[in-house]
Design an enzyme around this catalytic site. Structure first.
Site, short mmCIF file in Angstrom:
data_model
loop_
_atom_site.label_atom_id
_atom_site.label_comp_id
_atom_site.label_asym_id
_atom_site.label_seq_id
_atom_site.Cartn_x
_atom_site.Cartn_y
_atom_site.Cartn_z
N CYS A 31 38.42 19.41 86.98
CA CYS A 31 38.16 20.09 85.76
C CYS A 31 38.06 21.75 86.01
O CYS A 31 37.59 22.18 86.85
CB CYS A 31 36.84 20.01 85.20
SG CYS A 31 36.44 20.69 83.54
N CYS A 89 30.36 18.06 81.31
CA CYS A 89 30.89 18.94 80.27
C CYS A 89 29.91 19.72 79.58
O CYS A 89 28.69 19.47 79.36
CB CYS A 89 31.40 17.71 79.14
SG CYS A 89 32.74 16.74 79.40
N GLU A 118 33.76 28.48 87.31
CA GLU A 118 33.35 27.23 87.91
C GLU A 118 34.63 25.94 87.80
O GLU A 118 34.99 26.16 86.81
CB GLU A 118 31.90 26.55 87.62
CG GLU A 118 30.84 27.41 87.69
CD GLU A 118 29.35 26.78 87.18
OE1 GLU A 118 28.50 26.91 88.14
OE2 GLU A 118 29.23 26.14 86.21
N CYS A 120 27.26 24.28 73.59
CA CYS A 120 27.98 24.34 74.71
C CYS A 120 27.48 25.60 75.71
O CYS A 120 27.11 26.59 74.92
CB CYS A 120 29.26 24.72 74.40
SG CYS A 120 30.55 25.07 75.78
N ASN A 125 25.28 16.69 77.13
CA ASN A 125 24.64 17.12 78.45
C ASN A 125 23.74 18.34 78.19
O ASN A 125 24.42 19.37 77.63
CB ASN A 125 25.68 17.38 79.51
CG ASN A 125 26.53 16.20 79.79
OD1 ASN A 125 25.87 15.27 80.10
ND2 ASN A 125 27.94 16.30 79.61
N SER A 134 38.24 18.97 70.63
CA SER A 134 36.85 18.86 70.54
C SER A 134 36.59 18.91 68.90
O SER A 134 36.27 19.61 68.26
CB SER A 134 36.31 20.16 71.04
OG SER A 134 36.58 20.06 72.44
N LEU A 135 36.58 17.78 68.52
CA LEU A 135 36.31 17.45 67.23
C LEU A 135 34.71 17.68 66.56
O LEU A 135 34.31 18.60 66.05
CB LEU A 135 36.82 16.20 66.73
CG LEU A 135 36.83 15.86 64.99
CD1 LEU A 135 37.83 16.72 64.61
CD2 LEU A 135 37.63 14.40 64.85
N HIS A 136 33.90 16.48 67.26
CA HIS A 136 32.53 16.68 67.15
C HIS A 136 31.77 16.75 66.03
O HIS A 136 30.59 16.40 65.75
CB HIS A 136 32.06 17.87 67.96
CG HIS A 136 32.65 18.11 69.36
ND1 HIS A 136 32.52 17.14 70.32
CD2 HIS A 136 33.03 19.21 70.04
CE1 HIS A 136 32.97 17.73 71.26
NE2 HIS A 136 33.43 18.87 71.35
N SER A 167 42.39 20.92 76.78
CA SER A 167 41.49 20.43 75.56
C SER A 167 41.18 21.79 74.77
O SER A 167 41.02 22.99 75.49
CB SER A 167 39.97 20.12 76.31
OG SER A 167 38.98 20.13 75.11
N CYS A 223 33.58 32.80 77.06
CA CYS A 223 34.39 32.24 76.03
C CYS A 223 33.91 33.05 74.84
O CYS A 223 32.85 33.44 74.55
CB CYS A 223 33.81 30.99 75.69
SG CYS A 223 35.17 29.86 74.54
N CYS A 255 30.40 27.77 70.32
CA CYS A 255 29.89 26.26 69.94
C CYS A 255 28.46 26.23 70.33
O CYS A 255 28.11 26.50 71.52
CB CYS A 255 30.89 25.36 70.52
SG CYS A 255 32.58 25.47 70.22
N GLY A 314 35.92 28.31 78.93
CA GLY A 314 36.91 28.96 78.13
C GLY A 314 37.64 28.07 77.17
O GLY A 314 37.83 27.05 77.41
N GLU A 315 38.37 28.92 76.39
CA GLU A 315 39.17 28.26 75.30
C GLU A 315 40.67 28.42 75.93
O GLU A 315 41.30 29.64 75.92
CB GLU A 315 38.98 28.87 74.12
CG GLU A 315 40.02 28.46 72.99
CD GLU A 315 40.30 27.01 72.77
OE1 GLU A 315 39.39 26.00 72.61
OE2 GLU A 315 41.59 26.61 72.91
N1 SAH Z 1 37.10 25.21 75.13
C1 SAH Z 1 37.58 24.11 74.96
C2 SAH Z 1 37.73 23.39 76.75
C3 SAH Z 1 36.27 23.51 77.25
S1 SAH Z 1 34.95 22.60 76.78
C4 SAH Z 1 37.23 22.94 74.30
O1 SAH Z 1 36.20 23.39 73.58
O2 SAH Z 1 37.72 21.97 73.98
C5 SAH Z 1 35.32 20.84 77.17
C6 SAH Z 1 34.77 20.02 76.37
O3 SAH Z 1 33.34 19.66 76.73
C7 SAH Z 1 34.86 20.00 75.05
O4 SAH Z 1 35.26 18.89 74.36
C8 SAH Z 1 33.50 20.34 74.70
O5 SAH Z 1 33.40 20.40 73.15
C9 SAH Z 1 32.74 19.61 75.33
N2 SAH Z 1 31.15 20.14 75.53
C10 SAH Z 1 30.76 21.27 75.48
N3 SAH Z 1 29.41 21.53 75.78
C11 SAH Z 1 29.18 20.09 75.96
C12 SAH Z 1 27.52 19.30 76.25
N4 SAH Z 1 26.64 20.13 76.31
N5 SAH Z 1 27.67 18.31 76.42
C13 SAH Z 1 28.73 17.41 76.33
N6 SAH Z 1 30.17 18.06 76.14
C14 SAH Z 1 30.35 19.30 75.84
FE1 SF4 Z 2 34.09 27.82 74.27
FE2 SF4 Z 2 34.95 24.99 74.50
FE3 SF4 Z 2 32.47 25.74 74.89
FE4 SF4 Z 2 33.45 25.99 72.49
S1 SF4 Z 2 33.03 24.24 73.71
S2 SF4 Z 2 32.03 27.49 73.47
S3 SF4 Z 2 35.55 26.60 72.94
S4 SF4 Z 2 34.01 26.49 76.14
#
Ligand code: SAH
Ligand code: SF4
Length: 397
Positions: free
Chosen positions: A131, A370, A118, A145, A327, A250-252, A228, A138, A142, A196-197
């Site tokens: 985006c 996201c 997508e 995600c 989200n 992506s710290l979180h 990212s 992936c 996480c 993906g990463e």
């Molecule tokens: N794999 C990379 C890039 C793709 S994810 C990464 O993890 O950075 C893009 C961003 O969306 C990241 O910051 C990820 O942590 C965030 N993200 C993933 N799932 C989410 C969700 N359900 N709600 C809000 N942000 C989310």
């Molecule tokens: Fe992969 Fe980024 Fe989602 Fe983590 S947040 S599962 S690294 S796409």
């Protein structure tokens, strides 16, 4: 002509016989492809420039349209090469103008549909952000995600990464000659924040972003491209040196205990190592800050103590902070923090001197926000994809 060309890694459908896709080849590789095709050496530079302009500046998809080349050459090139982009399977439009495309990539095996990814376009006042995805699925998991619930199917080729921008420009009518003046593009920024990463598909991402930022083609400067990562520490320095885009992390979570659960890669590269890599990111400065993404999860990482710790951890790093309301997706194990909690968290961050906009979720109604991206593609067993190892990627002209 049956010479072999060492661009097999650039071809998704490498097991398929047929025309070589020129999308995603660097200028050097494009020149090499033309040389192996049999063009005289003295013409290579000029022809490479002409093709580059046709493909990336004008967005042409058919050699017959490339009238800077002779008719005879157009026909010959058309028989040997393609510039095929991913195919749009569906397009969804959100009430807020966000558009999401499900794209089918080239097949890896005759008779099997290609995998799907997508891409999302987010129009904003004065700019438009695309985006894009770097992998189908992936390898990381996480827990907040949606993409993380889809196993890795495969890496995208450089052509498929660039192809997402080309397809978006097609769909949006965003090529020169579409009526708007030349610096009035709809896609002005790119974020590698789709599926993906990106640092696990380093070479293809690097080559794709070089093509996207080439001044004689798509011309999107690296300052307008953000990569990212979930924190692949050993690749961060290389990303700065070889890609040179803006960086988002992506710290979180602010403790290893919490981040280990949210971003399991943290067990391998804990917070202290990640932040050290950020301090040393080549090119980082107050004018080129690193963005730290922080998804707001109710009761998990959203306390005032967390906010204070976040500010403490980032002190000394030229940083921006993006607070992202979580989200949800079907079956997701978390809830988004309450709005009042997000505001209190943002206050602490703002008082510490960070202009930290809370990112308004876009395209939630079409699952385009996201972390909501996912495609139905599942990994076929290797035995189904390649009948024998001899069928595995190898491309001949
Ligand atoms: N794999 C990379 C890039 C793709 S994810 C990464 O993890 O950075 C893009 C961003 O969306 C990241 O910051 C990820 O942590 C965030 N993200 C993933 N799932 C989410 C969700 N359900 N709600 C809000 N942000 C989310
Ligand atoms: Fe992969 Fe980024 Fe989602 Fe983590 S947040 S599962 S690294 S796409």
């Amino acid at each position: 002509m049956a010479t072999s060309l060492d661009i097999a890694h650039k071809q998704a459908a490498a097991a398929l016989p047929g025309r070589v896709n020129l999308l995603g080849l660097t200028r050097e590789e494009l020149g090499q492809a033309l040389a192996e095709f049999g063009l005289p050496k003295r013409e290579i530079r000029m022809r490479t420039g002409q093709l580059w302009n046709a493909i990336y500046n004008r967005g042409q998809t058919d050699f017959a349209e490339m009238t800077t080349l002779s008719k005879e050459l157009r026909a010959k090139l058309g028989a040997a090469f393609t510039v095929a982009r991913p195919e749009i399977v569906t397009e969804q439009k959100s009430v807020d103008g966000t558009r999401k495309w499900l794209l089918r990539l080239a097949s890896d095996k005759p008779g099997m549909p290609g995998p799907e990814v997508e891409a999302v376009y987010i129009p904003e006042e004065g700019r438009g952000t695309l985006c894009i995805s770097s992998q189908v699925g992936c390898t990381l998991t996480c827990t907040f995600c949606h993409t993380g619930t889809q196993k890795l199917v495969r890496n995208l080729t450089a052509g498929e990464i660039v192809g997402q921008l080309l397809v978006a420009r097609d769909a949006l009518g965003d090529w020169p000659g579409s009526g708007r003046n030349s610096d009035d593009r709809l896609v002005t920024n790119i974020v590698m924040m789709g599926m993906g990463e990106p640092l696990y598909n380093f070479d293809n991402v690097r080559d794709a972003l070089d093509i996207v930022s080439d001044g004689e083609g798509l011309s999107l400067s690296k300052r307008r491209i953000t990569l990212s990562t979930s924190g692949v520490v050993p690749m961060i320095e290389r990303a700065g040196n070889e890609i040179g885009s803006m960086l988002a992390i992506s710290l979180h979570g602010v403790t290893d205990e919490v981040r280990d659960k949210l971003v399991p890669l943290n067990k391998k590269y804990p917070i202290a190592e990640l932040l050290e890599a950020c301090r040393n990111y080549p090119g980082v400065s107050n004018a080129r800050r690193i963005t730290f993404e922080y998804v707001m999860l109710k009761g998990v990482n959203d306390s005032l103590a967390d906010a204070k710790e976040l500010v403490r951890l980032l002190s000394g790093i030229p940083a921006k902070i993006n607070l992202i309301p979580f989200n949800p997706w079907p079956g997701s194990p978390y809830e988004c923090s309450d709005w009042a909690t997000i505001e209190k968290f943002a206050d602490v961050v703002n008082r510490a001197g960070y202009a930290s906009p809370v990112r308004t979720p876009r395209g939630r109604d079409i699952m385009a926000a996201c972390g909501q991206l996912k495609s139905e593609t599942v990994k076929a067993r290797a035995s189904e994809r390649f009948k024998t190892p001899a069928d595995a990627p190898a491309q001949t002209l």
